[in-house]
Motif scaffolding. Sequence first.
Motif, short mmCIF file in Angstrom:
data_model
loop_
_atom_site.label_atom_id
_atom_site.label_comp_id
_atom_site.label_asym_id
_atom_site.label_seq_id
_atom_site.Cartn_x
_atom_site.Cartn_y
_atom_site.Cartn_z
N GLY A 138 33.41 58.19 -60.11
CA GLY A 138 34.44 59.38 -59.16
C GLY A 138 32.67 60.10 -58.40
O GLY A 138 32.26 60.21 -58.00
N LEU A 139 31.93 60.74 -60.02
CA LEU A 139 30.78 60.88 -59.73
C LEU A 139 30.64 59.63 -58.96
O LEU A 139 29.24 60.98 -58.33
N LEU A 140 29.50 58.96 -59.52
CA LEU A 140 29.50 57.93 -59.00
C LEU A 140 29.02 57.70 -57.57
O LEU A 140 28.73 56.80 -56.51
N TRP A 141 30.68 57.17 -56.70
CA TRP A 141 31.28 57.56 -56.10
C TRP A 141 30.63 58.84 -55.14
O TRP A 141 29.94 58.25 -53.60
N GLY A 142 30.50 60.15 -55.40
CA GLY A 142 30.02 61.08 -54.82
C GLY A 142 28.62 60.86 -54.48
O GLY A 142 28.13 60.93 -53.59
N LEU A 143 27.90 60.35 -55.80
CA LEU A 143 26.36 60.06 -55.78
C LEU A 143 26.24 58.51 -54.47
O LEU A 143 25.05 59.14 -53.94
N TRP A 144 26.69 57.54 -54.40
CA TRP A 144 26.75 56.16 -53.60
C TRP A 144 26.46 57.26 -52.00
O TRP A 144 26.23 56.74 -51.26
N LEU A 145 27.70 58.24 -51.77
CA LEU A 145 28.01 59.05 -50.35
C LEU A 145 26.77 60.10 -49.36
O LEU A 145 26.37 59.98 -49.04
N GLY A 146 26.11 60.04 -50.45
CA GLY A 146 24.99 60.75 -50.02
C GLY A 146 24.84 61.81 -49.94
O GLY A 146 26.47 63.00 -50.83
N ALA A 147 25.01 62.64 -49.07
CA ALA A 147 25.28 64.42 -48.65
C ALA A 147 26.35 64.27 -48.09
O ALA A 147 26.80 65.10 -48.91
N ALA A 148 27.17 63.44 -47.58
CA ALA A 148 28.85 63.53 -47.55
C ALA A 148 29.66 63.26 -48.85
O ALA A 148 30.58 63.92 -48.74
N GLY A 149 28.92 63.32 -49.91
CA GLY A 149 29.52 63.40 -51.30
C GLY A 149 29.72 64.57 -51.73
O GLY A 149 29.95 64.38 -52.58
N PHE A 150 29.32 65.40 -51.12
CA PHE A 150 29.11 66.67 -51.65
C PHE A 150 30.10 67.11 -52.61
O PHE A 150 30.50 67.80 -53.42
N GLN A 151 31.94 67.19 -51.46
CA GLN A 151 32.74 67.41 -52.40
C GLN A 151 33.44 66.93 -53.16
O GLN A 151 34.08 67.29 -54.13
#
Length: 118
Positions: A63-76
């Motif tokens: 989940g954390l890596l997914w958020g990083l992969w999304l860039g700014a859109a992964g903040f939440q």
Amino acid sequence: MHGIANGVVALVALLHVYFLVLEMFLWDKPLGMKTFRLTSQRARDTKALAANQGLYNGFLAAGLLWGLWLGAAGFQIKLFFLGCVLVAGVFGALTVNRRILFVQGLPAALGMVLLWLG
């Protein structure tokens, strides 16, 4: 600040990959038994439970890596998974060992603060 926040998120993710490896693959090996202060009998008796716990740590890392992969859109997403890690760290500190709060909870809390500041 944004880069530092993402660096902490990446560190928390890598820690959880490490926990996955320890719990799923090294639980009954010398490193796992030393890390978790287990006897060989206790390691054998709890191996399946540890593997299950390791799998959950892998989901947190994913989940954390997914958020990083999304860039700014992964903040939440980063914030949500860091919150999950923080809750797990507090629960582990209350039920298992106080050091879990420092190894797991504190980095997650730092990551959350840095995300909000970034």
